[in-house]
Every structure is written in C-alpha cells, then in structure tokens.
Write a protein that holds these residues in place. Structure first.
Motif, mmCIF file in Angstrom:
data_model
loop_
_atom_site.group_PDB
_atom_site.id
_atom_site.type_symbol
_atom_site.label_atom_id
_atom_site.label_comp_id
_atom_site.label_asym_id
_atom_site.label_seq_id
_atom_site.Cartn_x
_atom_site.Cartn_y
_atom_site.Cartn_z
ATOM 1 N N VAL A 20 91.237 34.737 5.037
ATOM 2 C CA VAL A 20 92.480 34.030 5.345
ATOM 3 C C VAL A 20 93.013 34.474 6.696
ATOM 4 C CG1 VAL A 20 94.888 33.763 4.649
ATOM 5 C CG2 VAL A 20 93.084 33.598 2.952
ATOM 6 N N LEU A 21 92.933 35.753 7.022
ATOM 7 C CA LEU A 21 93.422 36.249 8.298
ATOM 8 C C LEU A 21 92.619 35.701 9.467
ATOM 9 C CD1 LEU A 21 94.144 39.991 7.456
ATOM 10 C CD2 LEU A 21 95.805 38.157 7.801
ATOM 11 N N ALA A 22 91.351 35.401 9.256
ATOM 12 C CA ALA A 22 90.500 34.917 10.331
ATOM 13 C C ALA A 22 90.602 33.405 10.518
ATOM 14 C CB ALA A 22 89.049 35.298 10.057
ATOM 15 N N ALA A 23 91.283 32.718 9.629
ATOM 16 C CA ALA A 23 91.396 31.274 9.724
ATOM 17 C C ALA A 23 92.224 30.885 10.944
ATOM 18 C CB ALA A 23 92.046 30.724 8.453
ATOM 19 N N SER A 24 91.847 29.757 11.546
ATOM 20 C CA SER A 24 92.594 29.323 12.726
ATOM 21 C C SER A 24 93.898 28.664 12.318
ATOM 22 C CB SER A 24 91.757 28.383 13.582
ATOM 23 O OG SER A 24 91.583 27.155 12.927
ATOM 24 N N THR A 25 94.838 28.687 13.241
ATOM 25 C CA THR A 25 96.156 28.119 13.041
ATOM 26 C C THR A 25 96.378 27.048 14.097
ATOM 27 O OG1 THR A 25 96.953 30.260 12.271
ATOM 28 C CG2 THR A 25 98.614 28.687 12.960
ATOM 29 N N ASP A 26 97.057 25.965 13.734
ATOM 30 C CA ASP A 26 97.394 24.916 14.684
ATOM 31 C C ASP A 26 98.870 25.002 15.024
ATOM 32 O OD1 ASP A 26 94.809 23.988 14.609
ATOM 33 O OD2 ASP A 26 95.228 22.347 13.244
ATOM 34 N N THR A 27 99.185 24.920 16.305
ATOM 35 C CA THR A 27 100.559 24.959 16.787
ATOM 36 C C THR A 27 100.775 23.799 17.748
ATOM 37 O OG1 THR A 27 100.618 27.364 16.618
ATOM 38 C CG2 THR A 27 102.283 26.342 18.007
ATOM 39 N N SER A 28 101.863 23.069 17.557
ATOM 40 C CA SER A 28 102.222 21.970 18.453
ATOM 41 C C SER A 28 103.269 22.453 19.448
ATOM 42 C CB SER A 28 102.805 20.805 17.661
ATOM 43 O OG SER A 28 101.859 20.288 16.777
ATOM 44 N N GLY A 63 104.101 19.652 30.865
ATOM 45 C CA GLY A 63 104.983 18.676 30.244
ATOM 46 C C GLY A 63 104.317 17.847 29.161
ATOM 47 N N GLU A 64 102.999 17.982 29.023
ATOM 48 C CA GLU A 64 102.261 17.220 28.018
ATOM 49 C C GLU A 64 102.368 17.889 26.647
ATOM 50 O OE1 GLU A 64 97.833 15.241 27.567
ATOM 51 O OE2 GLU A 64 98.132 16.836 29.023
ATOM 52 N N LYS A 65 102.529 17.071 25.599
ATOM 53 C CA LYS A 65 102.579 17.587 24.236
ATOM 54 C C LYS A 65 101.145 17.793 23.754
ATOM 55 C CE LYS A 65 104.490 16.689 19.699
ATOM 56 N NZ LYS A 65 105.418 17.686 19.339
ATOM 57 N N VAL A 66 100.880 18.991 23.212
ATOM 58 C CA VAL A 66 99.527 19.338 22.768
ATOM 59 C C VAL A 66 99.558 20.035 21.405
ATOM 60 C CG1 VAL A 66 98.556 19.566 25.090
ATOM 61 C CG2 VAL A 66 99.610 21.548 23.998
ATOM 62 N N VAL A 67 98.383 20.107 20.815
ATOM 63 C CA VAL A 67 98.160 20.917 19.623
ATOM 64 C C VAL A 67 97.131 21.970 19.997
ATOM 65 C CG1 VAL A 67 97.329 20.952 17.246
ATOM 66 C CG2 VAL A 67 98.668 19.003 18.067
ATOM 67 N N VAL A 68 97.481 23.231 19.785
ATOM 68 C CA VAL A 68 96.585 24.347 20.095
ATOM 69 C C VAL A 68 96.063 24.912 18.772
ATOM 70 C CG1 VAL A 68 96.358 26.592 21.219
ATOM 71 C CG2 VAL A 68 98.003 24.932 22.099
ATOM 72 N N SER A 69 94.757 24.953 18.629
ATOM 73 C CA SER A 69 94.130 25.645 17.490
ATOM 74 C C SER A 69 93.794 27.038 17.986
ATOM 75 C CB SER A 69 92.869 24.925 17.036
ATOM 76 O OG SER A 69 93.181 23.621 16.601
ATOM 77 N N TRP A 70 94.218 28.069 17.260
ATOM 78 C CA TRP A 70 94.055 29.431 17.762
ATOM 79 C C TRP A 70 93.855 30.427 16.622
ATOM 80 C CZ3 TRP A 70 97.798 32.963 16.273
ATOM 81 C CH2 TRP A 70 98.969 32.434 15.739
ATOM 82 N N GLY A 74 92.953 40.739 18.023
ATOM 83 C CA GLY A 74 93.718 41.913 18.429
ATOM 84 C C GLY A 74 95.164 41.502 18.617
ATOM 85 N N THR A 75 95.672 41.643 19.837
ATOM 86 C CA THR A 75 97.053 41.250 20.116
ATOM 87 C C THR A 75 97.138 39.912 20.862
ATOM 88 O OG1 THR A 75 97.036 42.491 22.178
ATOM 89 C CG2 THR A 75 97.826 43.647 20.223
ATOM 90 N N LEU A 76 95.982 39.276 21.124
ATOM 91 C CA LEU A 76 95.949 38.022 21.872
ATOM 92 C C LEU A 76 95.785 36.828 20.955
ATOM 93 C CD1 LEU A 76 93.580 39.005 24.802
ATOM 94 C CD2 LEU A 76 96.070 39.024 24.786
ATOM 95 N N LYS A 77 96.396 35.719 21.341
ATOM 96 C CA LYS A 77 96.202 34.455 20.641
ATOM 97 C C LYS A 77 95.118 33.689 21.398
ATOM 98 C CE LYS A 77 100.725 34.273 18.637
ATOM 99 N NZ LYS A 77 101.986 33.578 18.467
#
Length: 85
Positions: A20-28, A63-70, A74-77
């Motif tokens: 679960v911790l290794a699963a990617s997350t999507d952020t808009s 200025g563009e709206k995006v979805v980032v999968s990340w 460590g401490t980086l996204k």
C-alpha cells in the motif's frame, strides 16, 4: 498447524502494508513552474514533483491543469506520469 496461523497472518499483513505504501497517488493541480534542467514541476499549492530523466515536459505550460501520478521515494515525490486534465 493452528500454532502457525497467527505468525503467518502477521507476516501477510506486514507485506500488504508495504504494498500500500508503494502504490502511486494521483494529485490534481495547476502548474506554477516547470524546470526542464532539474526535471521538476511545481504546482500552485507549492508541492514539487521530480520527473524521470528524459521526461518530455515541452507539451506542458505554466497555468495548465494537470494530474500528477507520483510515489514517495525517501523524502521526494517522484512523478511517474503527468497528464493534462
């Protein structure tokens, strides 16, 4: 056999927690800045995402709206994908 059930259940639950911790997350969000040299994208909320080396950022604009999968590395996204939305 019964004495092995609890330790096996414990081991299985620990393994699932790691998955679960290794699963990617999507952020808009909306792109605040893009830096092709450092391969980073900053959204308007101030969150910085690090893109893989060689990722093509040319199609994206401030200025563009995006979805980032990340994923957290460590401490980086670390971004795995960037899509216009």
């Amino acid at each position: 056999m019964r004495s092995n059930i609890l330790p096996l259940a414990l081991i299985a639950s620990l393994g699932l927690g790691t998955a679960v911790l290794a699963a990617s997350t999507d952020t808009s969000g909306v792109i605040k800045s893009i830096d092709a040299k450092t391969m980073t994208v900053v959204l308007e909320d101030g969150t910085t995402y690090h893109l893989p080396a060689g990722y093509d950022v040319k199609p994206f604009k401030v200025g563009e709206k995006v979805v980032v999968s990340w994923e957290m590395k460590g401490t980086l996204k670390e971004a795995t994908a960037l899509k216009a939305s």
